[in-house]
Every structure is written in C-alpha cells, then in structure tokens.
Design a protein around this motif. Structure first.
Motif, PDB file in Angstrom:
ATOM      1  N   ASN A 167       0.857  -1.183   0.000  1.00 45.08           N
ATOM      2  CA  ASN A 167       0.000   0.000   0.000  1.00 45.08           C
ATOM      3  C   ASN A 167       0.893   1.233   0.000  1.00 45.08           C
ATOM      4  O   ASN A 167       1.465   1.605   1.018  1.00 45.08           O
ATOM      5  N   ALA A 171      -3.026   6.255  -2.429  1.00 50.76           N
ATOM      6  CA  ALA A 171      -4.376   6.315  -1.862  1.00 50.76           C
ATOM      7  C   ALA A 171      -4.851   7.762  -1.759  1.00 50.76           C
ATOM      8  O   ALA A 171      -4.071   8.661  -1.443  1.00 50.76           O
ATOM      9  N   THR A 173      -6.763  11.091  -0.161  1.00 56.37           N
ATOM     10  CA  THR A 173      -6.781  11.609   1.214  1.00 56.37           C
ATOM     11  C   THR A 173      -8.006  12.492   1.424  1.00 56.37           C
ATOM     12  O   THR A 173      -8.642  12.942   0.473  1.00 56.37           O
ATOM     13  N   SER A 182      -5.793   9.161   5.146  1.00 54.48           N
ATOM     14  CA  SER A 182      -6.091   8.367   3.961  1.00 54.48           C
ATOM     15  C   SER A 182      -7.582   8.058   3.900  1.00 54.48           C
ATOM     16  O   SER A 182      -8.188   7.713   4.919  1.00 54.48           O
ATOM     17  N   GLU A 183      -8.154   8.172   2.704  1.00 57.51           N
ATOM     18  CA  GLU A 183      -9.564   7.849   2.498  1.00 57.51           C
ATOM     19  C   GLU A 183      -9.654   6.401   2.018  1.00 57.51           C
ATOM     20  O   GLU A 183      -9.553   6.119   0.819  1.00 57.51           O
ATOM     21  N   THR A 184      -9.807   5.490   2.966  1.00 57.16           N
ATOM     22  CA  THR A 184      -9.787   4.065   2.629  1.00 57.16           C
ATOM     23  C   THR A 184     -11.032   3.625   1.872  1.00 57.16           C
ATOM     24  O   THR A 184     -11.059   2.550   1.275  1.00 57.16           O
ATOM     25  N   ARG A 185     -12.093   4.456   1.890  1.00 54.39           N
ATOM     26  CA  ARG A 185     -13.323   4.070   1.214  1.00 54.39           C
ATOM     27  C   ARG A 185     -13.285   4.355  -0.283  1.00 54.39           C
ATOM     28  O   ARG A 185     -14.191   3.960  -1.012  1.00 54.39           O
ATOM     29  N   VAL A 188      -7.590   3.548  -5.017  1.00 55.33           N
ATOM     30  CA  VAL A 188      -6.272   4.158  -5.167  1.00 55.33           C
ATOM     31  C   VAL A 188      -5.992   4.429  -6.640  1.00 55.33           C
ATOM     32  O   VAL A 188      -6.587   3.812  -7.531  1.00 55.33           O
ATOM     33  N   HIS A 227     -17.330  -0.676   7.300  1.00 55.60           N
ATOM     34  CA  HIS A 227     -16.022  -0.032   7.171  1.00 55.60           C
ATOM     35  C   HIS A 227     -15.764   0.417   5.738  1.00 55.60           C
ATOM     36  O   HIS A 227     -15.310   1.540   5.501  1.00 55.60           O
ATOM     37  N   LEU A 228     -16.056  -0.458   4.757  1.00 51.36           N
ATOM     38  CA  LEU A 228     -15.824  -0.149   3.353  1.00 51.36           C
ATOM     39  C   LEU A 228     -17.118  -0.274   2.567  1.00 51.36           C
ATOM     40  O   LEU A 228     -17.973  -1.098   2.901  1.00 51.36           O
TER      41      LEU A 228
END
Length: 320
Positions: A167, A171, A173, A182-185, A188, A227-228
């Motif tokens: 990672n 990604a 932000t 970081s905007e994990t949803r 990338v 979460h996602l």
C-alpha cells in the motif's frame, strides 16, 4: 454465500449489500466457475473455432491458478510468463494498486497492457448512467528476446507481486478534524502500474498501437454502517475486458464473447433456481438474460437460444 456473491456481482440486482463483501474465497469461486463454464462452452463450438477457444481456456485457467493463493507468488507468475506460446494471454489483478496487467505473446513481441479496474467513487456517484470506459490503457511491446530472458521475467514477477501487496502513497486523502488522513473508502490511483511499470517496460520496448474497446461499466457505491462500501468485483471486470479484447483480436468477434457471457450467466441462473433464491432475484436474473439474448438477435447460436428458452421457462415458473 459464494453463490450469492457471484449472483450479486454478475447480475448486479437492485438490492445490493450495504458494505464490502469481497473475500479471497469469493474471488476463487468466481474464477473457478468461469473455468468450468469455458470448458463446457468448448463442447458446443464448431471445429474451426475450437482452436482459438483453447487460448481462452488457458487464459482463465492461469487466472484461476493465480487467484488460488491469497497473494501473487513470484515463482507462479514467472512460470506462467515463461510457458506462454504465440497467441497466449495471461492477466493479473494487482489489487493493492487497483490495476490489471495483461501480457499477450506474439511471434516477435510480447505486448504488456494495463488499466484501472475500479473507477473512483466520485466518478461513479456523479454519473447518471453507466460509465463509458476505454480498455486497455497504455500498451508496450517488448521484444521476445528481452521477454524470454530469465532474469527479466523474475524481476518482472517480483515487481508485480510486491505491487500486489504494497500500500503505497497512491491512496486518496481527506480532511478530518483538521488532519489529512487516507480515504480508505475510495479507490487508489493505479499510477504505479499504468505509469511506473509502463515507463520501465518502455525502456526496453516501444509503445504499441492496440485495438481498444469501450465498455459501459455498471458499478455502484453502497455504504451503511460498514467499514468499506460495496463495489462491483474487480476480478469480474478484468475477465470481461480480457475476454472481449482477446476474442476481438483473434477473429472470433464480439458475438462469441456475448454468447459465452450469456452461457455463463445462464449457468448461474440454474444454480440460483436450484438453491431457492428469492423470487425478486430470480425475476431480475430472467430479465437480464432475456435482454442479453435479445441484443444478440440472429447472431445467437441456435443451441444457445433453445438452452435459454428452457431456462426462461424454468425461472418464470419458479417466480410464479
């Protein structure tokens, strides 16, 4: 659960999950189902076409072998690249970079193609209809003299395997409580494949002029108390893109691609009926299959039309 996953991501019914449902076992089940379907479809083809279809079977089998492990394995990737004959195609999902890499072996050169597999959340949510995307992205032709070098293949396999699990800073932000996080949803940027790998290969090859296709991508972003968010399967997209581009270039054309997808979807529909899925899902499946058959029109093989007619009757009866 794996059947539910396949039905959801292949047919994309109205009621979608509220969050991410991806897992290694689900990807493996989808890849395995396509391998079995390709082998069954082979038995329905005329002899002149069967030789070209063997390339498709090998492509799907290699993808299944790569999917069996939770992470790409250098020895496997290097072995698959080494065993490529003229006309063979291998494809890999580089999940951590949101990218796909496709290698096509020619008589004198091997073409490496790459593309993004999941559009950004902003692109999906801002579209009133399906997204229209062009595939593949950049393409580089590498001489077989270079591609056949064992050290080159090992380094290439190592790069792909590391990119599949690392990672990096691609990604997106966002600002939360005055801090950049970081905007994990979101997805990338695939720059480490579409730009970095392309640049590396260009040093030993040249840009290739390849036939590209446009696809209307049906994706969605569904998120609630998870979460996602839910996103449509990247693996399913890769398979469709690689199949369509491969069949278009070896002379079989888009009709064979559409017929096979219909054949595969009809097999999933039979499983859905056998497992007693809800009536609204079965109705949606039947409508999707009927629309695909209608779009094929007279180009649909007679045996597939008859096979589909029986399927529509069974599904409609199950819904009633």
């Amino acid at each position: 659960m794996t059947l539910q996953y396949k039905i959801t991501h292949v047919f994309c019914p109205l009621q979608l999950p509220d969050g991410d449902d991806h897992s290694h076992s689900n990807d493996l089940a989808l890849s395995e189902a396509l391998c079995h379907s390709a082998s069954s479809y082979y038995r329905h083809l005329d002899n002149p076409i069967k030789g070209h279809w063997k390339c498709v079977e090998k492509l799907l089998h290699n993808l299944y072998e790569a999917t069996r492990l939770e992470q790409l394995e250098e020895t496997l990737v290097s072995s698959q690249l080494e065993s490529m004959a003229v006309g063979d195609v291998v494809a890999y999902l580089i999940r951590a970079q949101n990218a796909a890499v496709v290698f096509r072996r020619g008589a004198e050169e091997t073409i490496a193609e790459s593309f993004e597999v999941s559009p950004t959340v902003a692109a999906v949510m801002s579209s009133c209809d399906k997204l229209v995307c062009s595939y593949p992205g950049p393409a580089i032709a590498v001489p077989n003299v270079v591609f056949g070098d064992a050290v080159f293949r090992l380094e290439l396999a190592h790069f792909l395997c590391e990119m599949n699990k690392d990672n990096l800073d691609a990604a997106p932000t966002t600002r939360k409580a005055g801090t950049t996080v970081s905007e994990t949803r979101d997805t990338v940027h695939p720059r480490y494949i579409t730009e970095l790998l392309t640049g590396i290969l260009r040093a030993v090859g040249r840009p290739a002029d390849v036939q590209r296709i446009n696809k209307r991508i049906g994706d969605d972003v569904v998120w609630r108390n998870s979460h996602l968010p839910w996103r449509r399967s990247s693996l399913w997209l890769i398979i469709r893109v690689v199949l369509q581009t491969t069949l278009a270039r070896n002379g079989l054309g888009v009709d064979v691609y559409k017929a096979f997808v219909l054949f595969f979807m009809n097999g999933l529909a039979g499983e859905a009926v056998g497992h007693g899925m809800s009536d609204d899902v079965l109705h949606w499946i039947s409508a999707k299959l009927s629309r695909r058959l209608m779009k094929l029109g007279e180009s649909a093989p007679n045996w597939l039309s008859a096979y589909r007619a029986v399927g529509v009757y069974k599904h409609s009866k199950a819904v009633v």
